[in-house]
Design a protein around this motif. Structure first.
Motif, PDB file in Angstrom:
ATOM      1  N   LEU A 438       0.833  -1.194   0.089  1.00  0.00           N
ATOM      2  CA  LEU A 438      -0.058  -0.011  -0.081  1.00  0.00           C
ATOM      3  C   LEU A 438       0.813   1.281   0.030  1.00  0.00           C
ATOM      4  CD1 LEU A 438      -2.897  -0.933   2.442  1.00  0.00           C
ATOM      5  CD2 LEU A 438      -3.080  -0.515  -0.002  1.00  0.00           C
ATOM      6  N   ASP A 439       1.806   1.216   0.775  1.00  0.00           N
ATOM      7  CA  ASP A 439       2.787   2.404   0.773  1.00  0.00           C
ATOM      8  C   ASP A 439       3.820   2.350  -0.151  1.00  0.00           C
ATOM      9  OD1 ASP A 439       4.535   0.670   1.890  1.00  0.00           O
ATOM     10  OD2 ASP A 439       4.909   1.453   3.615  1.00  0.00           O
ATOM     11  N   MET A 440       4.068   1.337  -0.889  1.00  0.00           N
ATOM     12  CA  MET A 440       5.181   1.416  -1.929  1.00  0.00           C
ATOM     13  C   MET A 440       6.458   1.474  -1.625  1.00  0.00           C
ATOM     14  SD  MET A 440       3.536   1.232  -5.228  1.00  0.00           S
ATOM     15  CE  MET A 440       4.897   1.791  -6.308  1.00  0.00           C
ATOM     16  N   SER A 441       6.779   1.341  -0.507  1.00  0.00           N
ATOM     17  CA  SER A 441       8.292   1.391   0.193  1.00  0.00           C
ATOM     18  C   SER A 441       9.198   0.506  -0.352  1.00  0.00           C
ATOM     19  CB  SER A 441       8.286   1.695   1.691  1.00  0.00           C
ATOM     20  OG  SER A 441       7.538   0.216   2.156  1.00  0.00           O
ATOM     21  N   ASP A 442       8.578  -0.656  -0.609  1.00  0.00           N
ATOM     22  CA  ASP A 442       9.572  -1.824  -0.954  1.00  0.00           C
ATOM     23  C   ASP A 442       9.811  -2.041  -2.304  1.00  0.00           C
ATOM     24  OD1 ASP A 442       9.687  -2.924   1.698  1.00  0.00           O
ATOM     25  OD2 ASP A 442       8.250  -4.571   1.474  1.00  0.00           O
ATOM     26  N   VAL A 443       8.651  -1.408  -3.164  1.00  0.00           N
ATOM     27  CA  VAL A 443       8.515  -1.359  -4.554  1.00  0.00           C
ATOM     28  C   VAL A 443       9.733  -0.142  -4.969  1.00  0.00           C
ATOM     29  CG1 VAL A 443       7.423  -0.646  -6.828  1.00  0.00           C
ATOM     30  CG2 VAL A 443       6.332  -2.118  -4.960  1.00  0.00           C
ATOM     31  N   ARG A 444       9.481   1.163  -4.236  1.00  0.00           N
ATOM     32  CA  ARG A 444      10.414   2.016  -4.387  1.00  0.00           C
ATOM     33  C   ARG A 444      11.950   1.595  -4.201  1.00  0.00           C
ATOM     34  NH1 ARG A 444       8.776   7.283  -4.501  1.00  0.00           N
ATOM     35  NH2 ARG A 444       6.730   7.781  -4.012  1.00  0.00           N
ATOM     36  N   ALA A 445      12.182   0.838  -3.201  1.00  0.00           N
ATOM     37  CA  ALA A 445      13.660   0.550  -3.013  1.00  0.00           C
ATOM     38  C   ALA A 445      14.057  -0.327  -4.064  1.00  0.00           C
ATOM     39  CB  ALA A 445      13.467  -0.317  -1.645  1.00  0.00           C
ATOM     40  N   ARG A 446      13.191  -1.424  -4.518  1.00  0.00           N
ATOM     41  CA  ARG A 446      13.522  -2.250  -5.617  1.00  0.00           C
ATOM     42  C   ARG A 446      13.814  -1.588  -6.872  1.00  0.00           C
ATOM     43  NH1 ARG A 446       9.929  -6.086  -8.713  1.00  0.00           N
ATOM     44  NH2 ARG A 446       8.175  -5.084  -6.996  1.00  0.00           N
ATOM     45  N   MET A 447      12.870  -0.502  -7.410  1.00  0.00           N
ATOM     46  CA  MET A 447      13.255   0.243  -8.305  1.00  0.00           C
ATOM     47  C   MET A 447      14.490   1.242  -8.310  1.00  0.00           C
ATOM     48  SD  MET A 447       9.477   1.529  -9.692  1.00  0.00           S
ATOM     49  CE  MET A 447      10.076   1.819 -11.432  1.00  0.00           C
ATOM     50  N   ALA A 448      15.137   1.547  -7.232  1.00  0.00           N
ATOM     51  CA  ALA A 448      16.034   2.348  -7.046  1.00  0.00           C
ATOM     52  C   ALA A 448      17.314   1.688  -7.301  1.00  0.00           C
ATOM     53  CB  ALA A 448      16.369   2.837  -5.409  1.00  0.00           C
ATOM     54  N   VAL A 449      17.241   0.228  -7.141  1.00  0.00           N
ATOM     55  CA  VAL A 449      18.255  -0.749  -7.689  1.00  0.00           C
ATOM     56  C   VAL A 449      18.070  -1.085  -9.233  1.00  0.00           C
ATOM     57  CG1 VAL A 449      19.400  -2.923  -7.237  1.00  0.00           C
ATOM     58  CG2 VAL A 449      18.622  -1.448  -5.291  1.00  0.00           C
ATOM     59  N   GLU A 450      17.089  -1.389  -9.445  1.00  0.00           N
ATOM     60  CA  GLU A 450      16.750  -1.913 -10.972  1.00  0.00           C
ATOM     61  C   GLU A 450      16.499  -0.935 -12.090  1.00  0.00           C
ATOM     62  OE1 GLU A 450      14.492  -5.473 -11.270  1.00  0.00           O
ATOM     63  OE2 GLU A 450      14.278  -5.946  -9.271  1.00  0.00           O
ATOM     64  N   CYS A 451      15.998   0.290 -11.514  1.00  0.00           N
ATOM     65  CA  CYS A 451      15.771   1.275 -12.619  1.00  0.00           C
ATOM     66  C   CYS A 451      16.137   2.576 -12.321  1.00  0.00           C
ATOM     67  CB  CYS A 451      14.139   1.486 -12.626  1.00  0.00           C
ATOM     68  SG  CYS A 451      13.445  -0.336 -12.872  1.00  0.00           S
ATOM     69  N   PRO A 452      17.504   2.836 -12.235  1.00  0.00           N
ATOM     70  CA  PRO A 452      18.176   4.052 -11.810  1.00  0.00           C
ATOM     71  C   PRO A 452      18.367   4.994 -12.826  1.00  0.00           C
ATOM     72  CG  PRO A 452      19.921   2.384 -12.149  1.00  0.00           C
ATOM     73  CD  PRO A 452      18.792   1.669 -12.139  1.00  0.00           C
TER      74      PRO A 452
END
Length: 582
Positions: A438-452
């Motif tokens: 719901l808060d997207m925190s895990d998704v954001r962390a994953r994207m910071a690594v995979e989609c910089p």
């Protein structure tokens, strides 16, 4: 006497050109931006057949129960006031004319022809018989409002105090303090960043909230309204980049609406071209978004009439300005975080969505804001909306997915391509994924690594700038397509130079072809970023997208069944009350 529509004067706080407010017949007529008035020399005139000040007869009559109409004006000087009507494909005609002396006391002018009118835009002309000033005015009715409306304006905020605080001040000063609306409208700011101090509220109700995006923030505001006796809700952007009269007109429409399921969607204009309509409502169909009335010039009389013409039903209204009666809500927002929440909210509730000239605001072009995170959110929302609302197979959606992927790859935006693949993969995880994120925190962390990368910032232009080709011949275009815009060519054929391109959804593939680097620049701001030709990354993302599409096609029928079964619960009031009970 009820003020239905108040005269709006141009100012310095919004980007709209003057001819969206008034049309002057003489250059000597002056709109004083800081004073909110119009000076009219003798034998000169000003007219209100404009976006903000025309009265849309057809819309008001079809949506609302109004039996009579009059005009009230304030100012100074002896003038002739003529009331006229513009109708599409017809010549303008005058309906009445009166001579009067304007003063601080409103001069009331009846419009006896109103009951006979069925369509068009009503306007008035003020012709000065001596030096005159127009300082205010409004259209009024003596028809009592049939609906008892208490409206809550809900704004969701996250770390944009430089936008939201001026918006709070404008709403407080121009709407909440309006004696005609006293006690009928409230401003609710859902503070997802929890950093608005009590002394900054300026009359607004500020609700500190955990950051669950726009979907969670607007829903939190809606629940507050339900719990506190409000009848209607208006969702708005946190910068309130609109004339405050848009809120007042929305309120009046709700007071006079014939049907309880009427919803008011504000138009969106482009900040880059403030007179240009981006959409007056929109339609989502089978994975594609269609903007209604896109591209109309709102300075033009004929195009204003086209904007009010009923040509197609509105499928959804954006939450930059969306008002509705609360008891008509059967489905709350799906927990998208942001992107797509407004689309499904409109489509899964039985709203009769209406737009009207004068109700709308401005926003930055979407392609300027596009990056890996927004592409992820957008493609995720598009995919789920397709699953839930389309009867088509997965093939159409996957064709769109492939075009999206290839457009990003050909533009050297590999992070955006990865983001789209991640979106499809996450949708395949099923309904529980949304609950767990719901808060997207895990998704954001994953994207910071995979989609910089691909973030706008200050740029330094290198010395090796190339202009790129200006005109492309058919043979050249064929070569581009056969070589995958250069990614099937040997490395030695790629020029070690840099081209400059406008930031958009995709790059100018003709310009980029066979160049090592491209700098994408956002218009007006000058911010940008550099993207580089990377054959290895291209093929990595291409293979990932292909594998993801293959797996999605296998799972599609099961996903549709699973999501349709879970959707009622995930958009229920109970779901969101449970979320906020923690």
């Amino acid at each position: 006497m009820i003020k239905l529509q108040t005269l709006v004067f141009p100012g310095t706080d919004l980007p709209a050109p003057e001819d969206m407010y008034f049309h002057h017949n003489d250059r000597r007529v002056i709109s004083r931006l800081s004073d909110g008035l119009v000076d009219i020399p003798v034998r000169s005139a000003t007219l209100t057949d404009t976006f903000f000040n025309g009265f849309s007869v057809g819309k008001w009559k079809s949506i609302c129960n109004i039996d009579d109409l009059g005009l009230a004006l304030t100012g100074s000087g002896r003038v002739i006031v003529r009331v006229g009507i513009n109708v599409l494909d017809h010549a303008s005609r005058w309906l009445s004319e009166v001579e009067c002396v304007l003063s601080d006391t409103p001069t009331l002018i009846e419009i006896p022809a109103f009951p006979t009118l069925t369509d068009g835009i009503l306007f008035f002309q003020v012709l000065a018989l001596e030096p005159a000033t127009l300082t205010g005015g409004f259209y009024f009715t003596r028809t009592p409002p049939p609906n008892d409306v208490r409206l809550g304006v809900v704004v969701t905020h996250f770390n944009r105090k430089n936008y939201v605080l001026p918006a709070i001040r404008r709403v407080s000063e121009q709407v909440l303090a309006d004696p005609d609306l006293a006690g009928r409208i409230a401003l609710i700011v859902v503070d997802n960043s929890q950093n608005i101090a009590p002394e900054e509220a300026m009359g607004a109700v500020v609700i500190p909230n955990k950051n669950l995006g726009g979907a969670g923030g607007f829903t939190r505001g809606l629940l507050h309204l339900k719990d506190n006796g409000f009848s209607h809700c208006l969702f708005m952007d946190d910068d309130a980049s609109c004339e405050m009269e848009a809120i007042r007109r929305t309120f009046r429409i709700m007071q006079y609406a014939k049907q309880p399921n009427v919803a008011v969607a504000g138009s969106m204009m482009r900040e880059a071209a403030p007179y240009e309509l981006h959409e007056a409502g929109a339609v989502y169909r089978d994975g594609s978004y269609y903007q209604i009335k896109k591209g109309l010039d709102l300075r033009n009389r004929d195009q204003l009439l086209l904007a009010e013409e009923r040509s197609e039903s509105i499928g959804y209204g954006g939450w930059w300005h969306f008002g509705f009666q609360i008891d008509q809500v059967k489905r709350f927002a799906f927990p998208f975080f942001v992107r797509g929440d407004d689309v499904l909210f409109s489509m899964t509730n039985d709203f009769k969505i209406e737009t009207m000239n004068g109700i709308g605001g401005w926003a930055e072009d979407f392609d300027i804001k596009e990056g890996p995170f927004t592409r992820y959110l957008g493609w995720r929302a598009t995919t789920l909306s397709y699953i839930l609302t389309s009867n088509r197979s997965a093939k159409r959606l996957l064709r769109m997915y492939r075009r999206n992927i290839m457009g990003n790859l050909f533009s050297y935006n590999y992070a955006s391509a990865r983001a789209c693949s991640m979106a499809l993969q996450d949708v395949m995880k099923g309904p529980q994924f949304w609950v767990d994120n719901l808060d997207m925190s895990d998704v954001r962390a994953r994207m910071a690594v995979e989609c910089p990368g691909e973030k706008l910032g200050d740029i330094v232009f290198p010395d090796d700038i190339a202009l790129g080709p200006k005109n492309e011949k058919k043979f050249h275009k064929l070569i581009r397509k056969l070589t995958l815009n250069g990614f099937a060519l040997p490395e030695r054929m790629i020029r070690d130079q840099t081209v400059i391109d406008r930031k958009g959804f995709v790059g100018d593939l003709q310009k980029i072809f066979k160049y090592r680097r491209v700098i994408y620049v956002a218009p007006n701001s000058g911010a940008g970023y550099m993207a580089s030709y990377d054959k290895k990354r291209f093929w990595e993302e291409y293979r990932l997208a292909k594998e993801t599409a293959r797996e999605f096609a296998k799972q599609f029928d099961d996903l549709r069944q699973t999501y349709k079964a879970a959707f009622p619960e995930m958009t229920s009031e109970k779901f969101w009350r449970d979320v906020y009970s923690d």
